[in-house]
Design an enzyme around this catalytic site. Structure first.
Site, mmCIF file in Angstrom:
data_model
loop_
_atom_site.group_PDB
_atom_site.id
_atom_site.type_symbol
_atom_site.label_atom_id
_atom_site.label_comp_id
_atom_site.label_asym_id
_atom_site.label_seq_id
_atom_site.Cartn_x
_atom_site.Cartn_y
_atom_site.Cartn_z
ATOM 1 C CD GLU A 1 -2.950 1.148 0.321
ATOM 2 O OE1 GLU A 1 -2.619 1.481 -0.836
ATOM 3 O OE2 GLU A 1 -4.117 0.892 0.629
ATOM 4 C CG ASP A 2 -0.783 4.764 -1.848
ATOM 5 O OD1 ASP A 2 -1.568 4.174 -1.069
ATOM 6 O OD2 ASP A 2 -1.195 5.592 -2.684
ATOM 7 C CG ASP B 1 -5.684 8.713 5.533
ATOM 8 O OD1 ASP B 1 -6.023 8.980 6.689
ATOM 9 O OD2 ASP B 1 -5.675 9.558 4.625
ATOM 10 C CE LYS C 1 -2.086 11.461 5.991
ATOM 11 N NZ LYS C 1 -2.930 12.306 5.113
ATOM 12 C CG PHE D 1 -4.313 15.753 0.399
ATOM 13 C CD1 PHE D 1 -5.249 14.772 0.702
ATOM 14 C CD2 PHE D 1 -3.889 15.896 -0.910
ATOM 15 C CE1 PHE D 1 -5.768 13.955 -0.293
ATOM 16 C CE2 PHE D 1 -4.403 15.084 -1.910
ATOM 17 C CZ PHE D 1 -5.348 14.117 -1.603
#
Length: 179
Positions: free
Chosen positions: A98-99, A102, A130, A151
């Site tokens: 996964e990048d 979140d 995050k 962001f």
């Protein structure tokens, strides 16, 4: 495009070192296993590519695509699988790539779906974590770097399908997405 970036969080050089370190760890951890790396599209493409180059083991690559953002900056929570992988994972030790982790909603949905396909094991690696935004009960087994609640774009991460091709991770200026 670079003018839309408020600050650089992770440089190209740091990305190289992160993928190298994680690749070496995965090489050790997956010795003797049948590794299947599953990239979560589209954001993981650069990370998966660079990471796989640092893994000194035979491995297979596949991709799954899920969407929960649309063109906004906040997850809609409505997760849709738009590209799936093979049903039978029973021969493989799966590493979900996964990048960014979140809220965790999308990754948890994918993880729960794949665990039903009976892999030998399943683990999660994320370039960016995050944790301050986590909602779902999921954590990564391997983390590149923690990032603040801003962001971020670049190196595969996008805003409205743009900025993926930046060679670093940067914080997007608010005025770009608050139009």
């Amino acid at each position: 495009m670079h003018q839309d970036i408020k600050k650089v969080l992770v440089t190209e050089e740091e990305l190289y070192e992160i993928t190298k370190k994680l690749g070496e760890k995965i090489t050790k951890d997956y010795q003797g296993k049948k590794l299947l790396m599953v990239g979560v599209l589209k954001g993981s493409i650069y990370f998966l590519t660079d990471l796989s180059r640092h893994i000194d083991l035979p491995c297979q690559l596949d991709f799954i695509q899920a969407s929960s953002y649309g063109s906004g900056t906040v997850s809609s929570g409505n997760i849709k699988i738009t590209k799936d992988i093979a049903d039978d994972l029973s021969e493989f030790d799966v590493l979900l790539v996964e990048d960014i982790l979140d809220t965790g909603n999308t990754l948890k949905h994918i993880y729960d779906m794949l665990i039903q396909r009976n892999p030998q094991s399943i683990a999660v690696i994320t370039l960016l974590d995050k944790p301050s935004r986590r909602v779902a009960d999921i954590k990564a087994d391997y983390v590149g770097v923690d990032v603040p609640n801003e962001f971020v774009v670049g190196y595969g991460l996008d805003y409205d399908q743009y900025y993926r091709n930046l060679p670093y991770i940067g914080v997007l200026k608010e005025e770009v997405y608050e139009k």
